[in-house]
Design a protein around this motif. Structure first.
Motif, PDB file in Angstrom:
ATOM      1  N   VAL A 151       0.077  -4.054  -4.342  1.00 30.84           N
ATOM      2  CA  VAL A 151      -1.357  -4.195  -4.605  1.00 30.84           C
ATOM      3  C   VAL A 151      -2.093  -3.224  -3.694  1.00 30.84           C
ATOM      4  CG1 VAL A 151      -1.239  -6.582  -5.399  1.00 30.84           C
ATOM      5  CG2 VAL A 151      -1.578  -6.112  -2.970  1.00 30.84           C
ATOM      6  N   ASP A 152      -3.267  -2.815  -4.132  1.00 27.94           N
ATOM      7  CA  ASP A 152      -4.018  -1.819  -3.370  1.00 27.94           C
ATOM      8  C   ASP A 152      -4.664  -2.402  -2.122  1.00 27.94           C
ATOM      9  OD1 ASP A 152      -3.836   0.556  -5.217  1.00 27.94           O
ATOM     10  OD2 ASP A 152      -4.644  -0.941  -6.588  1.00 27.94           O
ATOM     11  N   ILE A 153      -5.204  -3.605  -2.252  1.00 31.35           N
ATOM     12  CA  ILE A 153      -5.966  -4.208  -1.152  1.00 31.35           C
ATOM     13  C   ILE A 153      -5.634  -5.696  -1.086  1.00 31.35           C
ATOM     14  CG2 ILE A 153      -8.291  -4.731  -0.283  1.00 31.35           C
ATOM     15  CD1 ILE A 153      -9.285  -2.271  -1.878  1.00 31.35           C
ATOM     16  N   LEU A 154      -5.501  -6.215   0.128  1.00 34.44           N
ATOM     17  CA  LEU A 154      -5.398  -7.658   0.347  1.00 34.44           C
ATOM     18  C   LEU A 154      -6.600  -8.092   1.165  1.00 34.44           C
ATOM     19  CD1 LEU A 154      -3.767 -10.372   0.330  1.00 34.44           C
ATOM     20  CD2 LEU A 154      -2.842  -9.664   2.525  1.00 34.44           C
ATOM     21  N   LEU A 155      -7.274  -9.150   0.712  1.00 33.68           N
ATOM     22  CA  LEU A 155      -8.409  -9.713   1.433  1.00 33.68           C
ATOM     23  C   LEU A 155      -8.048 -11.108   1.927  1.00 33.68           C
ATOM     24  CD1 LEU A 155     -11.309  -8.854  -1.084  1.00 33.68           C
ATOM     25  CD2 LEU A 155     -10.505  -7.479   0.846  1.00 33.68           C
ATOM     26  N   THR A 156      -8.179 -11.340   3.231  1.00 28.66           N
ATOM     27  CA  THR A 156      -8.024 -12.688   3.791  1.00 28.66           C
ATOM     28  C   THR A 156      -9.133 -12.873   4.817  1.00 28.66           C
ATOM     29  OG1 THR A 156      -6.613 -12.057   5.676  1.00 28.66           O
ATOM     30  CG2 THR A 156      -5.493 -12.538   3.590  1.00 28.66           C
ATOM     31  N   SER A 157      -9.426 -14.110   5.131  1.00 32.92           N
ATOM     32  CA  SER A 157     -10.384 -14.348   6.203  1.00 32.92           C
ATOM     33  C   SER A 157      -9.695 -14.252   7.555  1.00 32.92           C
ATOM     34  CB  SER A 157     -11.058 -15.713   6.032  1.00 32.92           C
ATOM     35  OG  SER A 157     -11.994 -15.639   4.971  1.00 32.92           O
ATOM     36  N   GLN A 158      -8.516 -14.869   7.663  1.00 39.24           N
ATOM     37  CA  GLN A 158      -7.796 -14.879   8.931  1.00 39.24           C
ATOM     38  C   GLN A 158      -6.937 -13.650   9.152  1.00 39.24           C
ATOM     39  OE1 GLN A 158      -5.948 -18.880   8.682  1.00 39.24           O
ATOM     40  NE2 GLN A 158      -6.495 -18.964  10.828  1.00 39.24           N
ATOM     41  N   TRP A 159      -6.660 -13.404  10.426  1.00 44.68           N
ATOM     42  CA  TRP A 159      -5.682 -12.383  10.807  1.00 44.68           C
ATOM     43  C   TRP A 159      -4.279 -12.977  10.717  1.00 44.68           C
ATOM     44  CZ3 TRP A 159      -7.009  -8.900  15.509  1.00 44.68           C
ATOM     45  CH2 TRP A 159      -8.380  -8.619  15.556  1.00 44.68           C
TER      46      TRP A 159
END
Length: 524
Positions: A151-159
């Motif tokens: 996938v091109d981008i992963l978005l999460t709130s946490q590290w």
């Protein structure tokens, strides 16, 4: 290739400061043209009355976002009420909630994987948290496809836990919650996160074992700060990206010069996951600006290089006729100690490998071990004389590895003064000298062949700069010779400090005698 890159903005915790974000976006777009997407990670909504009133203007249609905006779900119990369901939906004109977890695919083919909330620590998982099951349901459909490239981008709130291993350290990382996203290191991604209130851009990391696995594309982790934070930390990040599906394989796997080992490599065998995860290590691509250099430097420390043969006569190979043996102080099995020619002070020495190596990152483990013994011996020697020990290496326009070791009297300045002098003079010359974690070995962040400048202080603190071009060759000496430290600016250039062979022989003999109680080579 001809494919037009997408222009994307990523943003950290908005926390209800919606007008501030969109005003900033408008300013950027006036200067740089229209962007395609704004991706927001962390807490988008705020709980204060002012933040709620601000949101109501967008929800009612009185105001409209100036860009297609995609946000993650609640990362706290307080903001759950802003999300009508766990499924994604449009919350206002041009503002879309992506959902609890999933993959968004744009018309261009750009794939964005996302996981909302924080990692749940209880069962059942609270609505603002995710569970291991959520991650499994996100990943399994992706990797079951034989054509899956990542996938091109992963978005999460946490590290993810330990993301800074083998790389530059974030500010205050010891205070973080260290919540784990267990499968994050198995996902291919260009990863954005927030909620810690700091900006941190990790060096890119590789996703294959060098010389054992096929080359994969690298990953970049970028954490963004909170909007309008008083420390002025970066919360908005602009980048160009070409979707993976449109890229040639050869372009996709290019390795930048500053690529490191994966921070998750030690975790690979510690979690029980479905079998396909073990072999599908494909991650996001190197299209953060500026474009990455070509993939020529991918050998890491476990595959260290044997001594090479110099292409021209070397002044520092101990077996070379050119070596000035009267400067030698001590000879070990793999390394030796010598008085520096044109030394800054009478006890300024070099630690060098006996064989021909260009930099520390090329050394085998046994050479590194003895190199460290010499460093420790010289530190102890300096300390007995009330001196601080400063080591530096310049792997640039140098043929043979030289660790410069310079004593600085304790009554002249503190270690913090020395560190500040290096950082300030680097800043004046537009060089970003960054601090790296004390436990990090140089081999972890600088593949063989990478030009760099490195400093080690008596406190164990380490400073690193990956040289771009036109690096001042005398930089280390200039800093130490400056008025703030040794106050001998006239000795900054070694060529201005030349002595006769007889004078050098006298200094060497004195130093040999003084160092003898600390010379482990005499005991071995």
């Amino acid at each position: 290739m001809g494919e037009k890159p997408l222009k994307i903005l990523a943003c950290g915790d908005v926390e209800g400061s919606i007008n501030a974000v969109f005003n900033r976006v408008r300013t950027i777009q006036k200067k740089s043209g229209q962007f395609d997407l704004l991706l927001c990670v962390g807490n988008f909504f705020g709980s204060s009355p002012g933040a709620q009133a601000e949101w109501q203007e967008y929800k009612s249609g009185a105001k409209k976002a100036p860009i297609h905006t995609y946000i993650l779900g609640a990362a706290s119990q307080e903001t759950l009420r802003f999300f009508p369901s766990a499924d994604g939906c449009e919350l206002a004109d041009n503002i879309t909630y992506l959902g609890r977890r999933g993959v968004f695919t744009g018309a261009s083919g750009l794939q964005i994987a996302y996981v909302s909330g924080r990692e749940g620590q209880q069962d059942p998982t609270p609505a603002h948290c995710f569970s291991p099951k959520d991650l499994t349901q996100l990943v399994e459909p992706l990797i079951s496809n034989n054509q899956f490239r990542g996938v091109d981008i992963l978005l999460t709130s946490q590290w993810p836990r330990g993301v800074w291993q083998y790389a530059n350290s974030p500010v205050r990382h010891s205070n973080y919650t260290h919540q784990v996203i267990h499968t994050v290191y198995k996902l291919p991604y260009y990863h954005f996160a927030a909620v810690e209130g700091v900006h941190y851009e990790r060096l890119p990391y590789r996703n294959h074992v060098v010389l054992q696995e096929n080359t994969q594309h690298v990953s970049r982790f970028i954490a963004l700060a909170t909007v309008n934070n008083p420390e002025k930390r970066k919360y908005l990040y602009a980048f160009n990206i070409i979707p993976m599906k449109s890229m040639e394989a050869s372009e996709l796997v290019k390795q930048p010069q500053d690529v490191t080992e994966s921070p998750y490599s030690r975790m690979t065998h510690t979690h029980t996951l479905p079998h396909p995860y073990t072999h599908t290590l494909t991650v996001s691509h190197p299209h953060h600006l500026p474009p990455s250099p070509s993939p020529t430097l991918t050998v890491s420390h476990p595959h260290c290089l044997p001594p090479s043969h110099p292409s021209s006569p070397c002044w520092f190979c101990l077996a070379s006729p050119q070596v000035e043996k009267h400067l030698v102080i001590s000879i070990g099995t793999h390394c030796y100690l010598a008085l520096a020619k044109g030394s800054l002070t009478p006890q300024h020495v070099l630690v060098l490998p006996i064989g021909h190596y260009q930099s520390v990152v090329e050394l085998s483990s046994e050479v590194v071990k003895e190199l460290d013994r010499y460093k420790m011996a010289v530190r102890t020697f300096y300390k007995s004389k009330g001196q601080r020990c400063v080591l530096f290496e310049r792997n640039y326009h140098s043929q043979h590895l030289q660790i410069q070791v310079v004593p600085v009297p304790e009554d002249k300045c503190t270690t913090e003064d020395i560190k500040e002098a290096f950082l300030l003079q680097a800043q004046e010359q537009n060089m970003e000298l960054m601090e790296i974690p004390q436990h990090t070995d140089l081999q972890q962040i600088a593949p063989p062949g990478t030009p760099y400048f490195y400093v080690e202080l008596d406190s164990g603190e380490k400073l690193f700069y990956r040289i771009q071009k036109n690096f001042p060759l005398q930089f280390g000496r200039e800093v130490l010779a400056s008025e703030a430290l040794l106050n001998i600016p006239e000795r900054a250039d070694w060529r201005e400090c030349k002595q006769t062979p007889e004078e050098e022989e006298g200094l060497s003999k004195q130093l040999r005698d003084d160092f003898q109680p600390y010379d482990f080579a005499l005991e071995d």
